[in-house]
Write a protein that holds these residues in place. Structure first.
Motif, PDB file in Angstrom:
ATOM      1  N   VAL A  68      12.713  18.064 -54.224  1.00 36.55           N
ATOM      2  CA  VAL A  68      13.633  17.561 -55.985  1.00 36.55           C
ATOM      3  C   VAL A  68      14.358  18.314 -55.921  1.00 36.55           C
ATOM      4  O   VAL A  68      15.537  17.327 -56.145  1.00 36.55           O
ATOM      5  N   LEU A  69      14.113  19.653 -55.441  1.00 36.72           N
ATOM      6  CA  LEU A  69      15.249  20.667 -55.070  1.00 36.72           C
ATOM      7  C   LEU A  69      16.090  20.284 -54.413  1.00 36.72           C
ATOM      8  O   LEU A  69      17.674  20.415 -54.612  1.00 36.72           O
ATOM      9  N   PRO A 200      19.484   3.428 -60.560  1.00 44.93           N
ATOM     10  CA  PRO A 200      20.474   3.588 -59.676  1.00 44.93           C
ATOM     11  C   PRO A 200      21.648   4.937 -59.701  1.00 44.93           C
ATOM     12  O   PRO A 200      22.528   5.141 -59.127  1.00 44.93           O
ATOM     13  N   HIS A 201      20.768   6.400 -60.280  1.00 41.34           N
ATOM     14  CA  HIS A 201      21.304   7.171 -60.252  1.00 41.34           C
ATOM     15  C   HIS A 201      21.570   7.952 -59.377  1.00 41.34           C
ATOM     16  O   HIS A 201      20.223   9.660 -58.936  1.00 41.34           O
ATOM     17  N   GLY A 202      21.616   7.794 -58.014  1.00 36.85           N
ATOM     18  CA  GLY A 202      21.583   8.914 -57.545  1.00 36.85           C
ATOM     19  C   GLY A 202      21.090   8.883 -56.086  1.00 36.85           C
ATOM     20  O   GLY A 202      19.753   8.859 -56.170  1.00 36.85           O
ATOM     21  N   GLU A 203      20.570   9.673 -55.231  1.00 37.63           N
ATOM     22  CA  GLU A 203      19.464   9.984 -54.461  1.00 37.63           C
ATOM     23  C   GLU A 203      18.396  10.367 -55.510  1.00 37.63           C
ATOM     24  O   GLU A 203      16.825  10.335 -54.937  1.00 37.63           O
ATOM     25  N   ILE A 204      18.703  11.041 -56.127  1.00 32.02           N
ATOM     26  CA  ILE A 204      16.886  11.865 -57.138  1.00 32.02           C
ATOM     27  C   ILE A 204      16.738  10.355 -58.267  1.00 32.02           C
ATOM     28  O   ILE A 204      15.152  10.650 -57.980  1.00 32.02           O
ATOM     29  N   PHE A 209      12.109   6.571 -58.656  1.00 29.25           N
ATOM     30  CA  PHE A 209      11.380   5.561 -58.032  1.00 29.25           C
ATOM     31  C   PHE A 209      10.725   5.360 -57.888  1.00 29.25           C
ATOM     32  O   PHE A 209       9.237   5.011 -57.712  1.00 29.25           O
ATOM     33  N   GLU A 210      11.255   5.850 -56.225  1.00 27.16           N
ATOM     34  CA  GLU A 210      10.378   4.666 -54.926  1.00 27.16           C
ATOM     35  C   GLU A 210       8.459   5.858 -55.600  1.00 27.16           C
ATOM     36  O   GLU A 210       7.918   5.080 -54.971  1.00 27.16           O
ATOM     37  N   GLN A 211       9.282   7.079 -55.347  1.00 29.84           N
ATOM     38  CA  GLN A 211       7.864   7.394 -54.987  1.00 29.84           C
ATOM     39  C   GLN A 211       6.791   7.460 -55.934  1.00 29.84           C
ATOM     40  O   GLN A 211       5.311   7.056 -55.677  1.00 29.84           O
ATOM     41  N   ALA A 290      19.645   9.582 -69.788  1.00 33.09           N
ATOM     42  CA  ALA A 290      20.798  10.143 -70.078  1.00 33.09           C
ATOM     43  C   ALA A 290      22.385  11.138 -69.214  1.00 33.09           C
ATOM     44  O   ALA A 290      22.832  10.894 -68.465  1.00 33.09           O
ATOM     45  N   LYS A 291      20.641  12.720 -68.579  1.00 30.12           N
ATOM     46  CA  LYS A 291      21.174  13.735 -67.785  1.00 30.12           C
ATOM     47  C   LYS A 291      21.287  13.080 -66.797  1.00 30.12           C
ATOM     48  O   LYS A 291      22.204  13.330 -65.763  1.00 30.12           O
ATOM     49  N   LEU A 292      20.446  12.128 -65.880  1.00 31.16           N
ATOM     50  CA  LEU A 292      20.584  11.586 -64.136  1.00 31.16           C
ATOM     51  C   LEU A 292      21.603  11.277 -64.133  1.00 31.16           C
ATOM     52  O   LEU A 292      22.294  11.075 -63.118  1.00 31.16           O
ATOM     53  N   GLU A 293      22.417  10.155 -65.272  1.00 26.83           N
ATOM     54  CA  GLU A 293      23.347   9.768 -65.319  1.00 26.83           C
ATOM     55  C   GLU A 293      24.580  10.504 -65.364  1.00 26.83           C
ATOM     56  O   GLU A 293      25.270  10.190 -64.782  1.00 26.83           O
ATOM     57  N   LEU A 294      24.649  11.643 -65.846  1.00 30.19           N
ATOM     58  CA  LEU A 294      25.774  12.324 -66.233  1.00 30.19           C
ATOM     59  C   LEU A 294      25.898  13.035 -64.313  1.00 30.19           C
ATOM     60  O   LEU A 294      27.142  13.256 -64.235  1.00 30.19           O
ATOM     61  N   PHE A 295      24.738  13.298 -64.692  1.00 29.04           N
ATOM     62  CA  PHE A 295      24.472  13.971 -62.751  1.00 29.04           C
ATOM     63  C   PHE A 295      24.777  13.513 -61.866  1.00 29.04           C
ATOM     64  O   PHE A 295      25.519  14.065 -61.564  1.00 29.04           O
ATOM     65  N   ASN A 296      24.795  12.010 -62.559  1.00 26.51           N
ATOM     66  CA  ASN A 296      25.688  11.053 -61.149  1.00 26.51           C
ATOM     67  C   ASN A 296      26.658  11.092 -60.536  1.00 26.51           C
ATOM     68  O   ASN A 296      27.493  11.321 -59.298  1.00 26.51           O
ATOM     69  N   ALA A 297      27.316  10.369 -62.060  1.00 25.39           N
ATOM     70  CA  ALA A 297      28.676  10.902 -61.714  1.00 25.39           C
ATOM     71  C   ALA A 297      29.341  12.151 -61.830  1.00 25.39           C
ATOM     72  O   ALA A 297      30.629  11.857 -61.329  1.00 25.39           O
ATOM     73  N   SER A 298      28.584  12.961 -62.159  1.00 26.00           N
ATOM     74  CA  SER A 298      28.857  14.346 -62.016  1.00 26.00           C
ATOM     75  C   SER A 298      29.724  14.640 -60.608  1.00 26.00           C
ATOM     76  O   SER A 298      30.245  15.269 -60.212  1.00 26.00           O
ATOM     77  N   SER A 299      28.177  14.229 -59.547  1.00 22.54           N
ATOM     78  CA  SER A 299      28.291  14.349 -58.897  1.00 22.54           C
ATOM     79  C   SER A 299      29.119  13.512 -57.703  1.00 22.54           C
ATOM     80  O   SER A 299      29.794  14.069 -56.702  1.00 22.54           O
ATOM     81  N   LYS A 300      29.316  12.436 -57.881  1.00 27.71           N
ATOM     82  CA  LYS A 300      30.649  10.934 -57.550  1.00 27.71           C
ATOM     83  C   LYS A 300      31.613  12.052 -57.792  1.00 27.71           C
ATOM     84  O   LYS A 300      32.957  12.180 -56.590  1.00 27.71           O
TER      85      LYS A 300
END
Length: 303
Positions: A68-69, A200-204, A209-211, A290-300
């Motif tokens: 996860v990390l 939809p929000h990045g690798e994490i 979802f998939e696991q 919300a944090k997953l979405e913000l994190f993905n946007a920030s990473s991009k």
């Protein structure tokens, strides 16, 4: 992380996460949620065992935490520690580990932010830390996802994996917030919801979802659980209650003694614990989404 808000330093807390991460599929959501919460200064994650089903359960949890990390590009930022490999043999003998040492070390620091430790599995490492150094009791707060409903109690997985440790903690003066089984099961989500709000929000997001979907399809599951198209993210209240402790949604209960069949027996002791009677599923889930979405946007943006 480049979130559009900050948390005042005076509002922050130190946090240790203790998790049986490879037990099933919801610990990963709580870990990611905690890592994305600016209020938390995470000083370490402890890998917990999850009973005798797998001899190497603690090691499997350790690997899952690291995964996860890595997916969140935080593997160089957060240290991971091995917890006890198995339950306590009795209520007097601590099963010491690097994880219990971490709890003692962080609790005994002076002049630091308040320390909280969340337990998403058994209480083995907390009981060991307390038996190693009883002075930690007034220097930290523990939040435990586990135990059966009140007042009678019932069979419950996290409790079953170390009843002796739970009794040690329940007798101790450590401030304890318990989220019992009937309460943590309030965090119900559908797989369709997770497909839209998490995947939809990045690798994490994709991995979370998939696991879970992969675990859902395991051929050895009983007809009763999982139910096929839903899940309970039962570990997530340990995160959201440290953002908002829902001060009107718990009772202060005299800590019971727990029998070998996981029932609660009254004790004549002056020891109160906080037992939650409800959790806010909307707040918990929407904050995580919300944090997953913000994190993905920030990473991009950073890439």
């Amino acid at each position: 992380m480049n979130f559009p808000y900050q948390v005042p330093e005076s509002k922050k807390i130190r946090l240790i996460i203790n998790t049986d991460a490879k037990n099933e599929a919801d610990d990963q959501y709580a870990i990611a949620h905690a890592l994305l919460t600016p209020r938390f200064n995470i000083t370490g994650i402890i890998a917990a065992h999850f009973g005798t089903r797998i001899d190497t359960s603690m090691e499997e949890s350790f690997k899952e935490i690291k995964k996860v990390l890595q997916l969140m590009d935080m593997d160089n930022d957060i240290s991971v520690y091995e917890g006890a490999k198995a339950a306590m043999t009795d209520e007097l003998t601590p099963t010491s580990s690097a994880g219990s040492d971490l709890i003692v070390r962080e609790a005994m620091k002076d002049g630091e932010l308040p320390l909280y430790v969340i337990f998403l599995g058994p209480l083995t490492d907390l009981a060991a830390a307390y038996l190693q150094e009883p002075r930690i009791a007034d220097r930290m707060t523990a939040v435990w996802i586990g135990g059966g409903p009140y007042p009678e109690g019932a069979g419950e997985f996290n409790l079953e994996n170390d009843i002796a440790a739970a009794n040690v903690v329940f007798r101790s003066p450590i401030p304890l917030w318990q989220v019992p089984q009937n309460v943590y099961k309030m965090l119900r989500v559908s797989l369709a919801e997770l497909a839209v709000r998490v995947r939809p929000h990045g690798e994490i997001g994709r991995y979370l979802f998939e696991q879970l979907v992969e675990f859902n399809m395991h051929p050895d599951h009983s007809p009763r659980w999982p139910k096929g198209e839903m899940w309970m993210l039962g570990d997530s209240p340990a995160v959201s209650l440290l953002i908002d402790d829902q001060e009107f949604d718990y009772d202060m209960v005299t800590a019971p003694h727990i029998t070998s069949d996981m029932l609660y027996e009254p004790q004549e002791i002056d020891r109160k614990i906080r037992v939650y009677r409800s959790v806010d599923a909307r707040f918990t889930l929407e904050d995580m989404y919300a944090k997953l979405e913000l994190f993905n946007a920030s990473s991009k943006k950073g890439g």
